[in-house]
Design a protein around this motif. Structure first.
Motif, short mmCIF file in Angstrom:
data_model
loop_
_atom_site.label_atom_id
_atom_site.label_comp_id
_atom_site.label_asym_id
_atom_site.label_seq_id
_atom_site.Cartn_x
_atom_site.Cartn_y
_atom_site.Cartn_z
N TYR A 100 59.35 108.89 57.13
CA TYR A 100 58.04 108.82 57.77
C TYR A 100 57.07 109.77 57.07
N LYS A 101 57.60 110.89 56.59
CA LYS A 101 56.76 111.92 55.98
C LYS A 101 56.37 111.52 54.56
N LYS A 102 55.13 111.88 54.20
CA LYS A 102 54.64 111.58 52.85
C LYS A 102 54.97 112.70 51.87
N THR A 103 55.32 113.87 52.39
CA THR A 103 55.63 115.02 51.53
C THR A 103 56.69 115.88 52.19
N MET A 104 57.38 116.69 51.38
CA MET A 104 58.40 117.61 51.88
C MET A 104 57.95 119.07 51.75
N LEU A 105 56.67 119.28 51.54
CA LEU A 105 56.16 120.64 51.32
C LEU A 105 56.31 121.54 52.53
N HIS A 106 56.49 120.95 53.69
CA HIS A 106 56.63 121.75 54.92
C HIS A 106 58.03 122.33 55.09
N LEU A 107 58.95 122.00 54.17
CA LEU A 107 60.33 122.46 54.30
C LEU A 107 60.60 123.66 53.41
N THR A 108 61.48 124.55 53.88
CA THR A 108 61.97 125.65 53.05
C THR A 108 63.02 125.11 52.09
N ASP A 109 63.45 125.93 51.14
CA ASP A 109 64.48 125.49 50.18
C ASP A 109 65.78 125.14 50.89
N ILE A 110 66.15 125.95 51.90
CA ILE A 110 67.38 125.68 52.64
C ILE A 110 67.25 124.36 53.41
N GLN A 111 66.09 124.15 54.03
CA GLN A 111 65.87 122.91 54.76
C GLN A 111 65.88 121.69 53.84
N LEU A 112 65.32 121.86 52.65
CA LEU A 112 65.33 120.77 51.68
C LEU A 112 66.76 120.40 51.31
N GLN A 113 67.59 121.43 51.09
CA GLN A 113 68.98 121.18 50.72
C GLN A 113 69.75 120.53 51.87
N ASP A 114 69.51 121.01 53.09
CA ASP A 114 70.17 120.42 54.26
C ASP A 114 69.75 118.96 54.44
N ASN A 115 68.46 118.69 54.27
CA ASN A 115 67.96 117.33 54.43
C ASN A 115 68.58 116.40 53.38
N LYS A 116 68.73 116.92 52.17
CA LYS A 116 69.35 116.15 51.10
C LYS A 116 70.81 115.81 51.44
N THR A 117 71.51 116.80 52.05
CA THR A 117 72.90 116.57 52.45
C THR A 117 72.99 115.55 53.56
N PHE A 118 72.11 115.65 54.55
CA PHE A 118 72.10 114.68 55.65
C PHE A 118 71.80 113.27 55.14
N LEU A 119 70.87 113.16 54.19
CA LEU A 119 70.57 111.85 53.60
C LEU A 119 71.79 111.30 52.86
N ALA A 120 72.50 112.19 52.17
CA ALA A 120 73.72 111.76 51.47
C ALA A 120 74.76 111.25 52.46
N MET A 121 74.84 111.89 53.64
CA MET A 121 75.78 111.44 54.67
C MET A 121 75.41 110.05 55.17
N MET A 122 74.12 109.84 55.45
CA MET A 122 73.68 108.52 55.91
C MET A 122 73.97 107.45 54.87
N ASN A 123 73.67 107.76 53.62
CA ASN A 123 73.90 106.79 52.54
C ASN A 123 75.39 106.52 52.33
N HIS A 124 76.22 107.54 52.62
CA HIS A 124 77.66 107.32 52.49
C HIS A 124 78.14 106.26 53.48
N VAL A 125 77.70 106.37 54.74
CA VAL A 125 78.11 105.37 55.74
C VAL A 125 77.55 104.00 55.38
N LEU A 126 76.29 103.97 54.95
CA LEU A 126 75.67 102.70 54.59
C LEU A 126 76.34 102.05 53.38
#
Length: 599
Positions: A100-126
């Motif tokens: 939904y978001k157009k940018t990830m600038l609102h995230l910290t480095d740790i949040q960016l990494q966590d979000n990337k991991t969560f996306l990888a989890m979703m893509n794994h199931v898919l």
């Protein structure tokens, strides 16, 4: 006429909104999702801005909230499996996850990494094979359940009327399900296996269909989900239905199964610890009877009588579980439940597949009593299934599948004779062309379910395809089959110990067992590992490599070479045993759901 979901869709994307346009004949609906407020509304086609970027999609899987915000998940590719009573059945083969978001600038480095991991989890199931859907037919219910419904049920949307046990995107559809006016955009998706075949015996053509529905309650990977939970849900439940359609008549035979470890409805666990076969542990303080009774009360309400076929070993590490299971059934004292223990490995050792006839003969009268479902072309119910076989195994993912295929074949024999496809005295196993279709379909079913649970195909499927469905004959293993079993066992060992934690987390995130909170002060993904647990495997590999190098570069002085080999050999073996002793600290364990929820 029952409500359907839209089959043809277009996704229009602007920086502010997602527009999902219904393109079925006569449709004017447009689902609008605000990318800022996340509000979902229903509109018409004239509201789609011409500046939007457009592409076709084949369904909305749902939405998920991650660290960066909400994501929309859509089906981008599909494959036709076949037609089911004039309803087309599809397999979803590719998906897209849109932020939904157009940018990830609102995230910290740790949040960016966590979000990337969560996306990888979703893509794994898919990326897992086995997601099926129909826009016009309810795949989540058996023929018998669908035959016994009210007119009001028939008018419900596919999402409302679906059996929630088998709607794998139920959590992802929670926002759409809260708004009945948008239900035609909400597509229930099944996870499991479906195959359809047009067959001919004696010049008579009929459709033969096999469906395995994987429950989303207490779903998981091979070692991390075991036994039952407090609500009585047993781990990795699968409902398998075999259907025959001939000249307008429809017949079905349903079985319940628990194909992996975690099958026995007690409170127990079996955590990976680098051993090839970890010891199963029964919880000594839990009230087993409470969960056990909840489980079977639910099973009896849904299916009727229960004939338990327990295929675990009756000696060694599996023996306590078999004894506990038998004791619980006896203590429950429910006349609707029968218990049969059949030590599959003992009875069929040395490929004595003919000994499965012992089990088939033992349950033959019970199977006749349970019967099957049959309805004639006019919709008149001629026979109903009064209960199910509840099969379970523990170690071999293929044991349950073999037994189910034999019971299903026996039911199919009776159905085809009653429908007039088979002549009196004719045997189904004598129909070579159909037998090939039947054996391969059940082997494919075993492979599909095994890959979803264990990450590899089932073992012994070469045997299943060739001889496993002839229970009164011995069978032979092929050399390639033995090699593949060895390879699959090796891959399973690696995945069970070093990647199943991630796989379990992925399933828990997808199914809603864990919800992401971006305001959480401590991320569950940032669990520090002691340096020794990172260093020891490296030391072991280096020491073993040096040992091999010393052997390959042996010179004239064998005494010196032997000393080096002994030094590095002792170092590698010693490190290996240190790792093995602390095995549970080296395995990849789940991080998202608390331990008490997955034991």
């Amino acid at each position: 006429m029952a409500a359907t979901t839209y089959e043809r869709l277009k996704l229009h994307v602007t920086p502010e909104k997602f527009y999902v346009e219904a393109c079925d004949d006569g449709a004017d609906d447009v689902l609008i999702i605000d990318r800022v407020s996340t509000e979902v509304t229903l509109s018409v086609k004239k509201d789609i801005p011409p500046s939007a970027v457009t592409r076709p999609i084949f369904g909305i899987l749902g939405t998920i909230h991650l660290v960066a915000g909400n994501y929309l998940i859509v089906i981008t590719k599909k494959k036709k499996i076949g037609e089911f009573f004039n309803h087309v059945i599809w397999k979803a083969t590719d998906f897209d996850v849109l932020s939904y978001k157009k940018t990830m600038l609102h995230l910290t480095d740790i949040q960016l990494q966590d979000n990337k991991t969560f996306l990888a989890m979703m893509n794994h199931v898919l990326s897992m094979d086995g997601f099926y859907f129909s826009t016009t037919y309810d795949l989540t219910h058996t023929l018998q359940r669908l035959s016994n419904t009210s007119p009001e049920f028939q008018e419900m949307s596919l999402l409302e009327r679906a059996d929630q046990r088998f709607v794998w995107n139920g959590h992802l559809l929670r926002e759409l399900s809260a708004q009945p006016e948008v239900h035609r955009f909400a597509l229930p998706v099944l996870h499991g296996f479906i195959t359809m075949h047009s067959c001919s015996i004696n010049g008579k053509y009929f459709d033969w269909i096999l469906i395995s529905r994987r429950s989303c309650f207490r779903a998981g990977v091979r070692y991390y989900v075991r036994g039952i939970d407090s609500e009585g849900h047993a781990a990795n439940f699968v409902e398998t239905e075999q259907i025959v359609h001939y000249n307008g008549s429809r017949a079905s035979f349903v079985q319940a199964s628990y194909r992996t470890r975690g099958s026995i409805p007690l409170y127990w666990s079996q955590r990976p610890n680098l051993k090839y076969k970890p010891l199963p542990l029964i919880n000594k303080v839990a009230n087993h009877m409470d969960g056990f009774q909840r489980h079977f009360d639910s099973q009896i309400i849904i299916y009727g009588k229960q004939v338990i076929i327990n295929l675990v070993n009756q000696k060694g590490s599996e023996k306590p579980l078999e004894q506990a299971f038998a004791t619980m059934v006896s203590s429950l004292g429910n006349g609707m439940i029968r218990y049969i223990a059949f030590d599959f490995h003992k009875e069929c050792k040395n490929m004595r597949w003919d000994r499965l006839s012992i089990l088939l003969d033992q349950v033959a009268e019970m199977q006749d009593e349970l019967s099957y479902f049959l309805v004639d072309p006019a919709g008149v119910v001629l026979s109903t299934q009064e209960g199910v076989f509840r099969s379970n195994c523990m170690d071999c993912l293929d044991r349950t599948n073999v037994i189910q295929s034999l019971l299903a074949r026996r039911s199919l024999q009776a159905q085809l004779q009653r429908l007039g496809v088979l002549h009196v005295g004719q045997k189904l196993e004598e129909q070579d062309e159909f037998e090939k279709i039947y054996k391969n379909a059940w082997a494919d079913n075993a492979n599909a379910c095994a890959k979803q649970y264990a990450g590899t195909g089932a073992l012994k499927t070469d045997f299943t395809r060739q001889a496993a469905l002839k229970p009164r004959q011995t069978g032979k293993r092929t050399q390639l089959g033995l090699i593949m079993d060895g390879w699959n066992s090796l891959i399973r060992y690696y995945k069970n110990n070093f990647s199943d934690g991630f796989r379990q987390d992925s399933i828990d995130l997808f199914l809603g067992n864990y919800s992401v909170d971006e305001l959480e002060s401590h991320s569950p993904l940032s669990v520090p590992r002691d340096l020794k647990f990172l260093a020891l495997p490296i030391i072991m590999v280096v020491a073993f490599s040096m040992c091999i190098i010393c052997l390959l570069m042996a010179g004239d002085t064998w005494t010196e070479t032997l000393a080096y080999v002994l030094f590095w050999g002792v170092a590698s073996i010693g490190t290996f045993f240190i790792i093995l002793y602390n095995g549970k600290d080296f395995v990849d364990a789940p991080r998202l759901v608390q331990k008490e929820k997955i034991d």
